[in-house]
Design a protein around this motif. Structure first.
Motif, PDB file in Angstrom:
ATOM      1  N   ILE B  63       0.466  -1.213   4.004  1.00 46.53           N
ATOM      2  CA  ILE B  63      -0.349  -0.013   3.908  1.00 46.53           C
ATOM      3  C   ILE B  63      -1.293  -0.083   2.718  1.00 46.53           C
ATOM      4  CG2 ILE B  63      -0.121   2.441   3.313  1.00 46.53           C
ATOM      5  CD1 ILE B  63       2.158   2.517   5.306  1.00 46.53           C
ATOM      6  N   PHE B  64      -0.898  -0.786   1.667  1.00 45.00           N
ATOM      7  CA  PHE B  64      -1.646  -0.775   0.420  1.00 45.00           C
ATOM      8  C   PHE B  64      -3.095  -1.281   0.557  1.00 45.00           C
ATOM      9  CE2 PHE B  64      -2.176  -1.926  -4.139  1.00 45.00           C
ATOM     10  CZ  PHE B  64      -2.082  -0.629  -4.596  1.00 45.00           C
ATOM     11  N   PRO B  65      -3.356  -2.463   1.176  1.00 44.70           N
ATOM     12  CA  PRO B  65      -4.750  -2.910   1.316  1.00 44.70           C
ATOM     13  C   PRO B  65      -5.596  -1.932   2.123  1.00 44.70           C
ATOM     14  CG  PRO B  65      -3.246  -4.682   1.885  1.00 44.70           C
ATOM     15  CD  PRO B  65      -2.421  -3.450   1.723  1.00 44.70           C
ATOM     16  N   PHE B  66      -5.007  -1.382   3.169  1.00 50.34           N
ATOM     17  CA  PHE B  66      -5.714  -0.393   3.987  1.00 50.34           C
ATOM     18  C   PHE B  66      -6.073   0.821   3.149  1.00 50.34           C
ATOM     19  CE2 PHE B  66      -5.403   3.278   6.938  1.00 50.34           C
ATOM     20  CZ  PHE B  66      -6.547   2.990   7.668  1.00 50.34           C
ATOM     21  N   TYR B  67      -5.141   1.239   2.307  1.00 48.62           N
ATOM     22  CA  TYR B  67      -5.355   2.385   1.425  1.00 48.62           C
ATOM     23  C   TYR B  67      -6.506   2.121   0.454  1.00 48.62           C
ATOM     24  CZ  TYR B  67      -4.331   6.100  -1.864  1.00 48.62           C
ATOM     25  OH  TYR B  67      -4.436   7.187  -2.675  1.00 48.62           O
ATOM     26  N   ILE B  68      -6.541   0.910  -0.141  1.00 48.45           N
ATOM     27  CA  ILE B  68      -7.609   0.560  -1.081  1.00 48.45           C
ATOM     28  C   ILE B  68      -8.971   0.596  -0.389  1.00 48.45           C
ATOM     29  CG2 ILE B  68      -8.537  -1.312  -2.520  1.00 48.45           C
ATOM     30  CD1 ILE B  68      -6.199  -0.257  -3.862  1.00 48.45           C
ATOM     31  N   LEU B  69      -9.031   0.044   0.843  1.00 48.00           N
ATOM     32  CA  LEU B  69     -10.295   0.047   1.586  1.00 48.00           C
ATOM     33  C   LEU B  69     -10.752   1.471   1.864  1.00 48.00           C
ATOM     34  CD1 LEU B  69      -9.985  -2.860   4.160  1.00 48.00           C
ATOM     35  CD2 LEU B  69     -11.464  -2.695   2.183  1.00 48.00           C
ATOM     36  N   TYR B  70      -9.800   2.324   2.295  1.00 53.26           N
ATOM     37  CA  TYR B  70     -10.144   3.713   2.584  1.00 53.26           C
ATOM     38  C   TYR B  70     -10.610   4.419   1.317  1.00 53.26           C
ATOM     39  CZ  TYR B  70      -9.788   8.459   4.233  1.00 53.26           C
ATOM     40  OH  TYR B  70     -10.083   9.748   4.546  1.00 53.26           O
ATOM     41  N   LEU B  71      -9.958   4.108   0.183  1.00 54.68           N
ATOM     42  CA  LEU B  71     -10.326   4.714  -1.100  1.00 54.68           C
ATOM     43  C   LEU B  71     -11.756   4.329  -1.476  1.00 54.68           C
ATOM     44  CD1 LEU B  71      -9.507   6.203  -3.707  1.00 54.68           C
ATOM     45  CD2 LEU B  71      -8.647   4.055  -4.565  1.00 54.68           C
ATOM     46  N   LEU B  72     -12.106   3.026  -1.333  1.00 52.86           N
ATOM     47  CA  LEU B  72     -13.463   2.578  -1.664  1.00 52.86           C
ATOM     48  C   LEU B  72     -14.490   3.294  -0.794  1.00 52.86           C
ATOM     49  CD1 LEU B  72     -12.987  -1.259  -2.195  1.00 52.86           C
ATOM     50  CD2 LEU B  72     -13.427   0.463  -3.903  1.00 52.86           C
ATOM     51  N   LEU B  73     -14.163   3.421   0.506  1.00 54.97           N
ATOM     52  CA  LEU B  73     -15.072   4.122   1.425  1.00 54.97           C
ATOM     53  C   LEU B  73     -15.287   5.560   0.964  1.00 54.97           C
ATOM     54  CD1 LEU B  73     -16.506   3.761   4.214  1.00 54.97           C
ATOM     55  CD2 LEU B  73     -14.529   4.894   5.195  1.00 54.97           C
ATOM     56  N   GLN B  74     -14.191   6.232   0.626  1.00 58.60           N
ATOM     57  CA  GLN B  74     -14.286   7.629   0.183  1.00 58.60           C
ATOM     58  C   GLN B  74     -15.065   7.757  -1.114  1.00 58.60           C
ATOM     59  OE1 GLN B  74     -13.412  10.567   1.609  1.00 58.60           O
ATOM     60  NE2 GLN B  74     -13.143   9.247   3.380  1.00 58.60           N
ATOM     61  N   ILE B  75     -14.882   6.778  -2.040  1.00 57.38           N
ATOM     62  CA  ILE B  75     -15.610   6.817  -3.313  1.00 57.38           C
ATOM     63  C   ILE B  75     -17.116   6.795  -3.044  1.00 57.38           C
ATOM     64  CG2 ILE B  75     -16.198   5.429  -5.336  1.00 57.38           C
ATOM     65  CD1 ILE B  75     -13.290   4.686  -5.592  1.00 57.38           C
TER      66      ILE B  75
END
Lengths: 98, 161
Positions: B63-75
Motif C-alpha cells: 500500500i505504501f508506494p501507492f499511497y506516496i503516488l496518491y500523495l504526490l498527485l494531491q500535492i
C-alpha cells in the motif's frame, strides 16, 4: 532534448515559487501567509528537484537528489507544523482577510 | 515482521544510503558500509532502545508506494488550486476539528503529515483521534464534512493497511 525538458520542469518549479512569494506579500494574516509559504517548500521544491533529476539523467548525482527529496518529504511537514503550532499556542488569532 | 528481519531491513536501508553518498560502488566500500550499519543497528537495539516500541508498528509494503503516488498527485492538485486562490485573493483561513477512524498511532502520524504536506492545510494539534487543522479555504465547520474534504482518500488508503 533531456536537458530542455529538465529546464522546462525547473522553470515550472520557479513559477510555483514565484506565486508562493507573491502570496506571502499579498496576505497580511500570519496563518494565511504560512499556508501559502508551505506551498513553496512542497510543490516548488519537489518540481525543481524533479527537473534537476531529469536534466542529469540516471547517475549517482540523481540518486543523491532523490535522497534529499525523501528527507525533505519527511522533515518539511514537521517544520511547518511546529511553526504553526507554536503560533497557535502563543495565542495568534485567525483573522479574516480584507 | 520479527525482530531479526526488521534489523536486516534497517541494515539494508543504511547500506543503500551509504552507497548513494559514497558514490564509488566497490566491495571495500560496501563492506565498510555494512559493518557500520550493523554496528549502528546493534548499538541502537542494545544500548539506546530498550522498550522496543518499534515492534508495535507495521507497514503494508504494497500500500505504501501507492499511497506516496496518491500523495504526490494531491500535492500538485492542491498546489495549483492554491495558485488560483493567491491570484483572486479569495481565502477564508480558519481552524477546524476533524476526527479520524484510524487507530494506529503511526497511521495517524502519516495522515497528519500528509495533511500538512498538501498545500492549503496544516495540522496543528492531535489529541487521540482528533486532529486540529488550519485550513486555507474553510468552507464548512462541520466535523464530518470538513473531515471528508481534508482527509479525502488518504484515510481510506491507510485503513486498508
Amino acid at each position: 532534448m533531456q536537458q530542455i525538458i529538465g529546464h522546462i520542469i525547473i522553470g515550472i518549479g520557479l513559477l510555483f515559487l514565484a506565486f508562493g512569494i507573491l502570496g506571502i506579500f499579498r496576505f497580511s494574516n500570519f496563518y494565511a501567509r504560512i499556508l501559502v509559504a508551505s506551498k513553496i517548500d512542497t510543490v516548488a521544491f519537489l518540481t525543481i528537484l524533479a527537473g534537476v533529476i531529469v536534466r542529469q539523467g540516471w547517475s549517482a548525482f540523481s540518486l543523491r537528489v532523490v535522497l534529499i527529496l525523501v528527507i525533505m518529504l519527511l522533515i518539511n511537514p514537521l517544520i511547518t507544523h511546529i511553526i504553526t503550532r507554536s503560533a497557535y499556542l502563543s495565542g495568534y488569532k485567525v483573522k479574516k482577510e480584507d | 515482521m520479527n525482530r531479526r528481519l526488521y534489523n536486516i531491513f534497517i541494515v539494508l536501508i543504511c547500506l543503500l544510503v551509504w552507497m548513494i553518498l559514497i558514490e564509488k560502488p566497490t566491495y571495500l566500500n560496501a563492506a565498510v558500509g555494512a559493518s557500520l550499519a550493523i554496528g549502528a543497528v546493534w548499538f541502537n537495539s542494545r544500548v539506546l532502545h530498550h522498550d522496543r516500541e518499534s515492534e508495535v508498528f507495521r507497514l503494508q509494503p504494497l500500500i505504501f508506494p501507492f499511497y506516496i503516488l496518491y500523495l504526490l498527485l494531491q500535492i500538485y492538485i492542491a498546489g495549483i488550486q492554491t495558485i488560483g486562490k493567491i491570484i483572486t485573493g479569495n481565502i477564508h483561513p480558519d481552524i477546524v476539528d476533524i476526527e479520524t477512524q484510524l487507530e494506529n498511532d503511526l497511521y495517524i502520524c502519516f495522515l497528519a503529515n500528509s495533511i500538512t504536506l498538501t498545500p492549503g492545510t496544516v495540522t496543528i494539534d492531535k489529541e487521540g483521534q482528533k486532529l486540529k487543522v488550519l485550513w486555507l479555504n474553510c468552507e464548512t465547520k462541520d466535523k464530518e464534512k470538513a473531515g471528508e474534504m481534508i482527509k479525502g482518500k488518504f484515510e481510506k488508503i491507510l485503513r486498508k493497511g
